[in-house]
Design an enzyme around this catalytic site. Structure first.
Site, mmCIF file in Angstrom:
data_model
loop_
_atom_site.group_PDB
_atom_site.id
_atom_site.type_symbol
_atom_site.label_atom_id
_atom_site.label_comp_id
_atom_site.label_asym_id
_atom_site.label_seq_id
_atom_site.Cartn_x
_atom_site.Cartn_y
_atom_site.Cartn_z
ATOM 1 N N GLY A 91 1.735 -13.067 17.432
ATOM 2 C CA GLY A 91 0.637 -12.148 17.715
ATOM 3 C C GLY A 91 -0.113 -12.407 19.005
ATOM 4 O O GLY A 91 -1.123 -11.758 19.272
ATOM 5 N N ASP A 109 7.562 -6.694 13.831
ATOM 6 C CA ASP A 109 8.362 -7.911 13.873
ATOM 7 C C ASP A 109 9.035 -8.094 12.518
ATOM 8 O O ASP A 109 8.533 -7.632 11.487
ATOM 9 C CB ASP A 109 7.496 -9.130 14.195
ATOM 10 C CG ASP A 109 8.318 -10.280 14.781
ATOM 11 O OD1 ASP A 109 8.230 -10.509 16.000
ATOM 12 O OD2 ASP A 109 9.060 -10.945 14.022
ATOM 13 N N ASP A 125 12.583 -4.391 10.734
ATOM 14 C CA ASP A 125 13.545 -4.537 11.815
ATOM 15 C C ASP A 125 13.350 -3.396 12.807
ATOM 16 O O ASP A 125 13.465 -2.220 12.452
ATOM 17 C CB ASP A 125 14.962 -4.509 11.226
ATOM 18 C CG ASP A 125 16.050 -4.772 12.257
ATOM 19 O OD1 ASP A 125 15.758 -4.752 13.473
ATOM 20 O OD2 ASP A 125 17.200 -5.000 11.836
ATOM 21 N N ASP A 149 8.578 -8.626 23.627
ATOM 22 C CA ASP A 149 8.818 -10.062 23.780
ATOM 23 C C ASP A 149 9.901 -10.490 22.794
ATOM 24 O O ASP A 149 9.960 -11.649 22.392
ATOM 25 C CB ASP A 149 7.529 -10.850 23.546
ATOM 26 C CG ASP A 149 7.564 -12.221 24.217
ATOM 27 O OD1 ASP A 149 8.269 -12.363 25.231
ATOM 28 O OD2 ASP A 149 6.896 -13.151 23.730
ATOM 29 N N LYS A 189 11.219 -8.990 27.633
ATOM 30 C CA LYS A 189 11.762 -10.317 27.869
ATOM 31 C C LYS A 189 13.232 -10.173 28.222
ATOM 32 O O LYS A 189 13.969 -9.385 27.615
ATOM 33 C CB LYS A 189 11.618 -11.175 26.618
ATOM 34 C CG LYS A 189 12.127 -12.624 26.807
ATOM 35 C CD LYS A 189 12.425 -13.304 25.490
ATOM 36 C CE LYS A 189 11.191 -13.593 24.661
ATOM 37 N NZ LYS A 189 10.388 -14.716 25.203
#
Length: 235
Positions: A91, A109, A125, A149, A189
């Protein structure tokens, strides 16, 4: 999502140095019942100045400082902006967004995440076809930025891990292109050499600017970078 071992509670608060770090490296008091990789990871956490700073400032992870640096450059987190946070556990990125005035944010998440008011958090998911519409419904409209991320669970097989990395980046990019407001931004990411040229070319077709940024909070020895696309051209 992360392939790091589960975090363990520190025995005591950090001591020495300033709140940004320690004066001298700390050592693990015991290695009992820890694998070598777990010992190495925990040792890095104990001695990492960004991890120490995150604990001191109440952030849930050192990754918070990656987003603060990206936002200082990109100005993504404006009051009134709609933000989607993919792979938000534990978080830290959502904490930064809320701290910087974002009140309309949703995240998802696979792992459970403790509430962060006023964010809406889904435990599911992201690649589930039902997830995207649920995120937009909770957000109340198209986002100004999609932040990811996410990182896949790796298996140690180079080709398999590469495919998993590329797959997540592609899924996040496709989602961003399908939902963003014109002028919006996408941050994901990535890893040096870890995304395919097809993804970069796709983003270049849909965004005014595409670049890689390695925040100072990303460890120097890590291949982690962030793929940043700004100025969404619309659909």
């Amino acid at each position: 999502m992360s392939d790091e071992p589960p975090r363990k509670r520190m025995v005591k608060r950090p001591t020495g140095g300033t709140e940004e770090g320690r004066a001298t490296p700390e050592r693990l008091k015991t290695a009992r019942d820890r694998t070598p990789s777990s010992q190495a990871w925990l040792s890095r956490q104990i001695n990492d100045p960004f991890a120490a700073k995150a604990r001191a400032h109440g952030y849930r992870s050192r990754a918070a400082y990656k987003l603060t640096e990206l936002d200082d450059k990109l100005k993504l987190l404006k009051p009134g902006a709609r933000i989607i946070d993919l792979g938000l556990a534990p978080g830290g990125w959502t904490q930064v967004a809320v701290e910087r005035g974002v009140t309309n944010i949703v995240g998802v998440d696979l792992l459970p995440v403790d509430p962060i008011s006023p964010a809406h958090i889904l435990e599911m998911d992201f690649t589930d076809p039902a997830c995207g519409p649920m995120l937009i419904d909770l957000l109340g409209g198209p986002p100004d930025a999609v932040l990811s991320d996410m990182a896949p669970n790796t298996v140690g097989h180079k080709q398999t891990d590469h495919l998993r990395i590329v797959g997540l980046i592609e899924a996040a990019a496709d989602f961003a292109i399908s939902v963003l407001k014109p002028g919006g931004a996408f941050v994901s990411k990535a890893f040096q050499g870890g995304e395919s040229w097809e993804v970069v070319n796709l983003l270049k077709r849909h965004f005014a600017d595409v670049k890689h940024i390695k925040p100072k909070a990303s460890r120097a020895g890590s291949s982690e970078v962030y793929l940043v696309a700004t100025g969404f051209k619309g659909r």
